[in-house]
Design a protein around this motif. Structure first.
Motif, PDB file in Angstrom:
ATOM      1  N   ILE A   1       1.098  -1.062   0.472  1.00 24.87           N
ATOM      2  CA  ILE A   1       0.241  -0.515   0.069  1.00 24.87           C
ATOM      3  C   ILE A   1       0.728   1.346  -0.463  1.00 24.87           C
ATOM      4  O   ILE A   1       0.743   1.766  -0.718  1.00 24.87           O
ATOM      5  N   GLY A   2       2.087   1.024   0.682  1.00 20.22           N
ATOM      6  CA  GLY A   2       2.870   2.352   0.897  1.00 20.22           C
ATOM      7  C   GLY A   2       4.681   1.563   0.926  1.00 20.22           C
ATOM      8  O   GLY A   2       4.402   0.786   0.940  1.00 20.22           O
ATOM      9  N   TRP A   3       5.155   3.168   0.920  1.00 19.70           N
ATOM     10  CA  TRP A   3       6.578   2.460   1.158  1.00 19.70           C
ATOM     11  C   TRP A   3       6.470   2.579   2.964  1.00 19.70           C
ATOM     12  O   TRP A   3       6.800   3.748   4.216  1.00 19.70           O
ATOM     13  N   GLN A   4       7.896   1.203   3.207  1.00 22.29           N
ATOM     14  CA  GLN A   4       8.257   1.004   4.709  1.00 22.29           C
ATOM     15  C   GLN A   4       8.902   2.049   5.271  1.00 22.29           C
ATOM     16  O   GLN A   4       8.706   2.455   6.497  1.00 22.29           O
ATOM     17  N   ARG A   5       9.944   2.279   4.839  1.00 18.64           N
ATOM     18  CA  ARG A   5      10.464   4.115   4.740  1.00 18.64           C
ATOM     19  C   ARG A   5      10.477   5.383   4.897  1.00 18.64           C
ATOM     20  O   ARG A   5       9.731   6.042   5.710  1.00 18.64           O
ATOM     21  N   ASP A   6       8.674   5.241   4.466  1.00 18.03           N
ATOM     22  CA  ASP A   6       7.934   6.161   4.816  1.00 18.03           C
ATOM     23  C   ASP A   6       7.291   6.473   6.478  1.00 18.03           C
ATOM     24  O   ASP A   6       7.268   7.599   6.462  1.00 18.03           O
ATOM     25  N   TYR A   7       6.990   4.947   6.657  1.00 21.55           N
ATOM     26  CA  TYR A   7       5.742   5.252   7.964  1.00 21.55           C
ATOM     27  C   TYR A   7       7.563   5.188   8.625  1.00 21.55           C
ATOM     28  O   TYR A   7       7.381   5.940   9.782  1.00 21.55           O
ATOM     29  N   LEU A   8       8.159   4.368   8.804  1.00 20.19           N
ATOM     30  CA  LEU A   8       9.609   4.970   9.619  1.00 20.19           C
ATOM     31  C   LEU A   8      10.082   6.208   9.729  1.00 20.19           C
ATOM     32  O   LEU A   8      10.300   7.073  11.186  1.00 20.19           O
ATOM     33  N   TYR A   9      10.322   6.686   8.637  1.00 25.37           N
ATOM     34  CA  TYR A   9      10.989   8.326   8.796  1.00 25.37           C
ATOM     35  C   TYR A   9      10.514   9.378   8.659  1.00 25.37           C
ATOM     36  O   TYR A   9      10.737  10.109   9.045  1.00 25.37           O
ATOM     37  N   TYR A  10       9.135   9.571   8.185  1.00 21.83           N
ATOM     38  CA  TYR A  10       7.927  10.210   7.963  1.00 21.83           C
ATOM     39  C   TYR A  10       7.006  10.107   9.021  1.00 21.83           C
ATOM     40  O   TYR A  10       5.646  10.548   9.107  1.00 21.83           O
ATOM     41  N   THR A  11       6.522   8.908   9.966  1.00 18.75           N
ATOM     42  CA  THR A  11       5.430   8.056  10.270  1.00 18.75           C
ATOM     43  C   THR A  11       3.908   8.709   9.132  1.00 18.75           C
ATOM     44  O   THR A  11       2.963   8.104   9.722  1.00 18.75           O
ATOM     45  N   ILE A  12       4.317   8.230   8.346  1.00 13.79           N
ATOM     46  CA  ILE A  12       3.612   8.391   7.437  1.00 13.79           C
ATOM     47  C   ILE A  12       2.571   6.571   6.684  1.00 13.79           C
ATOM     48  O   ILE A  12       3.443   5.701   6.622  1.00 13.79           O
ATOM     49  N   SER A  13       1.493   7.281   6.737  1.00 15.64           N
ATOM     50  CA  SER A  13       0.304   6.028   6.208  1.00 15.64           C
ATOM     51  C   SER A  13      -0.132   6.286   5.795  1.00 15.64           C
ATOM     52  O   SER A  13      -1.679   7.337   4.957  1.00 15.64           O
ATOM     53  N   GLN A  14      -1.599   5.003   5.217  1.00 13.93           N
ATOM     54  CA  GLN A  14      -2.520   5.196   4.649  1.00 13.93           C
ATOM     55  C   GLN A  14      -3.791   6.649   5.665  1.00 13.93           C
ATOM     56  O   GLN A  14      -4.409   6.899   5.475  1.00 13.93           O
ATOM     57  N   ALA A  15      -3.610   6.093   6.681  1.00 13.44           N
ATOM     58  CA  ALA A  15      -4.119   7.134   7.782  1.00 13.44           C
ATOM     59  C   ALA A  15      -3.603   8.735   8.426  1.00 13.44           C
ATOM     60  O   ALA A  15      -4.312   9.106   8.387  1.00 13.44           O
ATOM     61  N   ASN A  16      -2.177   8.789   7.984  1.00  9.72           N
ATOM     62  CA  ASN A  16      -1.890   9.720   7.942  1.00  9.72           C
ATOM     63  C   ASN A  16      -0.699  10.162   6.513  1.00  9.72           C
ATOM     64  O   ASN A  16       0.923   9.586   6.624  1.00  9.72           O
ATOM     65  N   SER A  17      -1.347  11.000   6.197  1.00 10.07           N
ATOM     66  CA  SER A  17      -0.475  11.403   4.591  1.00 10.07           C
ATOM     67  C   SER A  17       1.229  12.582   5.114  1.00 10.07           C
ATOM     68  O   SER A  17       1.538  12.630   3.888  1.00 10.07           O
ATOM     69  N   THR A  18       0.806  12.953   5.977  1.00  6.98           N
ATOM     70  CA  THR A  18       2.114  14.143   5.703  1.00  6.98           C
ATOM     71  C   THR A  18       2.873  13.868   7.129  1.00  6.98           C
ATOM     72  O   THR A  18       2.131  13.853   8.521  1.00  6.98           O
ATOM     73  N   GLY A  19       3.967  14.322   6.942  1.00  6.09           N
ATOM     74  CA  GLY A  19       4.821  13.516   8.250  1.00  6.09           C
ATOM     75  C   GLY A  19       6.142  14.658   8.994  1.00  6.09           C
ATOM     76  O   GLY A  19       6.619  14.765   7.608  1.00  6.09           O
TER      77      GLY A  19
END
Length: 530
Positions: A263-281
């Motif tokens: 669904i998204g990038w794993q590093r987006d989640y780790l480095y910027y807390t970005i996920s489907q529920a949170n698009s900006t971080g």
């Protein structure tokens, strides 16, 4: 025919030849060991060599030192204990003793140097050795199947023979102070106590080119001897501890992005807390990329040959009268000289991450048992036994080498990692064009925020520049591979069950993405560091 079967079919013939050779050559004098006289070729070979050019490779100086060291060890148990203790300190990560750095240390009321002096004709001989071979090193090898090592050296009873590691010959002279000498081929490993005289590849000294431009910490002994490590990874005098974190956050990133759904990038989640529920971080400054593991690729013999090649600085040195230990098990002969004369293999990693920055250089090292599962057999050689590798398979080495935090607003979306196995401390510079792509979906206000998952609406910007890369001459190129910020770190999971009496445990394991250069493979993993 497999390597093992070939060995068995030829073992009887080889053993017979060995016994004949022992009868004829049981006491071969090193004086017959003559270097090439082709001075023009030697000068040409050495034109880029950062250490002092020498057609003889200082063999006769090393021989004098080896003879004196062996005599001193015979007469002084305290010296043998001193050498063992110094080797166990592993000042450069290996069982090396840098002679000029420790020569004035106390050994039972005398200095190490004073214990050696009586076995030279005069002080001038030892002075010449100290000044000519500044990086002179005594190495304690770890020989197969627990036959000998610094840890198990019984100094009260064992007086090792002394081997001389040469840069310009595949063979290894082994001598003692009674005049007995043996010239071992590159595909055998001794099973008896032996120490090695060589030059340390992990340091640089004022006599080497590039010493002043080396920004690593300088060490100075009480006698004024100076040196620096060629790479901070080899500095075990001043060790810096680094925490490699936990993989639990990686598991969270794998699950948040739907595992195989991507669904998204794993590093987006780790480095910027970005996920489907949170698009900006905002950028999270708690992670850094690690070279998690390393593996040589290809058929095992080819993988070994890619890193265990002998130096080509001067390949002329040979003497047919001493080529009496010959075994040809396969067309591609296994060179095992590096297994015991050099200690660990030394690997450099060059990370190209930004067109405006020189590549980041990192290093790690591994012994043969870290890189290969090895099976040995033995053959008698006169009073000795010799080890031969009869089967080999590659294995994955955990490395956990810290690289850089992947700040996407500063660094390229794609990183290039280049690997080499270092043989000589010769630095060569080359200039090449390098292209980087950068994310453009960042909002710069009070804090830097990444707007949107992946690239966002504004996609990428491409920058091209020219960079200078340094590499080591005569090293084995293991080539390169590229890693993209959006690549999944975890690519699969599985489970297994362990049983302990009536208790059953379910264990879930995760497969990391591997990148291959064709000659080696690796995993690059973000881990929490603070």
């Amino acid at each position: 025919m497999t390597f093992s079967n070939y060995f068995k079919n030829h073992l009887c013939k080889s053993s017979f030849l060995l016994m004949v050779c022992v009868f004829l050559f049981s006491s071969c004098e090193p004086e017959n060991f003559q270097p090439s006289t082709n001075q023009e070729k030697a000068n040409q070979d050495y034109q880029t060599y950062s250490r002092e050019a020498s057609e003889l490779d200082h063999y006769y100086l090393k021989k004098k030192f080896a003879l004196a060291l062996h005599q001193a060890m015979i007469q002084n148990v305290a010296l043998r204990e001193f050498l063992k203790n110094e080797a166990l300190k592993k000042f450069d990560g290996d069982y090396d003793i840098l002679y000029n750095y420790v020569k004035n240390k106390n050994v039972d009321g005398s200095t190490f140097r004073e214990l050696l002096l009586p076995f030279f004709e005069n002080k001038g001989e030892l002075n010449e050795i100290e000044n000519t071979i500044e990086a002179l090193t005594i190495f304690i090898p770890s020989l197969p199947q627990g036959s000998f090592s610094a840890e198990i050296w019984n100094t009260s009873e064992e007086v090792p023979l002394v081997a001389i590691k040469l840069l310009n010959n595949e063979k290894t002279p082994i001598i003692n102070s009674q005049g007995q000498s043996y010239l071992f081929d590159d595909n055998v490993i001794p099973s008896f106590p032996v120490i090695v005289i060589k030059e340390c590849e992990r340091i640089t000294v004022p006599g080497f080119s590039g010493y002043d431009s080396n920004n690593n910490r300088e060490y100075v002994s009480e006698n004024g001897f100076r040196f620096k490590f060629s790479n901070p990874a080899f500095d075990f005098i001043n060790v810096i501890e680094i925490t490699d974190g936990t993989p639990q956050d990686l598991i969270d990133a794998w699950e948040v992005n739907g595992k195989h759904q991507n669904i998204g990038w794993q590093r987006d989640y780790l480095y910027y807390t970005i996920s489907q529920a949170n698009s900006t971080g905002p950028y999270i400054n708690t992670y850094s990329e690690y070279l998690k593991d390393f593996r040589l690729e290809g058929p095992p013999l080819s993988a070994l040959n890619n890193i265990a090649q002998n130096s080509s600085v001067n390949s002329n040195l040979s003497d047919p009268t001493l080529n009496f230990v010959e075994f040809e098990f396969t067309d591609d002969r296994i060179s095992q000289g590096s297994f015991w004369t050099d200690g660990d293999f030394e690997f450099n990693v060059y990370l190209e991450y930004d067109v405006n920055q020189p590549p980041l250089e990192k290093a790690f090292f591994a012994n043969p048992e870290d890189l290969f599962n090895l099976q040995y057999d033995t053959v008698e050689f006169g009073p000795f036994y010799l080890y031969f590798v009869v089967d080999i398979e590659t294995r994955t080495l955990p490395v956990n080498l810290p690289m850089l935090p992947w700040r996407l607003n500063d660094y390229s979306n794609e990183w290039k990692l280049t690997f080499e196995e270092q043989d000589l401390n010769v630095v060569v510079k080359t200039e090449e064009s390098y292209q980087s792509t950068f994310n453009a979906n960042f909002n710069f206000s009070v804090e830097v925020k990444k707007v949107g998952a992946e690239f966002g609406a504004s996609a990428e910007q491409t920058h091209t520049s020219s960079i200078t890369r340094e590499y080591t001459e005569e090293s084995d190129d293991l080539e390169s591979a590229k890693v993209h910020f959006g690549d999944n770190v975890i690519i699969d999971e599985g489970s297994t069950q362990f049983s302990f009496f009536w208790i059953h445990f379910d264990y879930t394991y995760y497969e990391l993405r591997r990148y291959s250069t064709g000659k080696c493979s690796f995993s690059l993993t973000p881990l929490e560091v603070q």
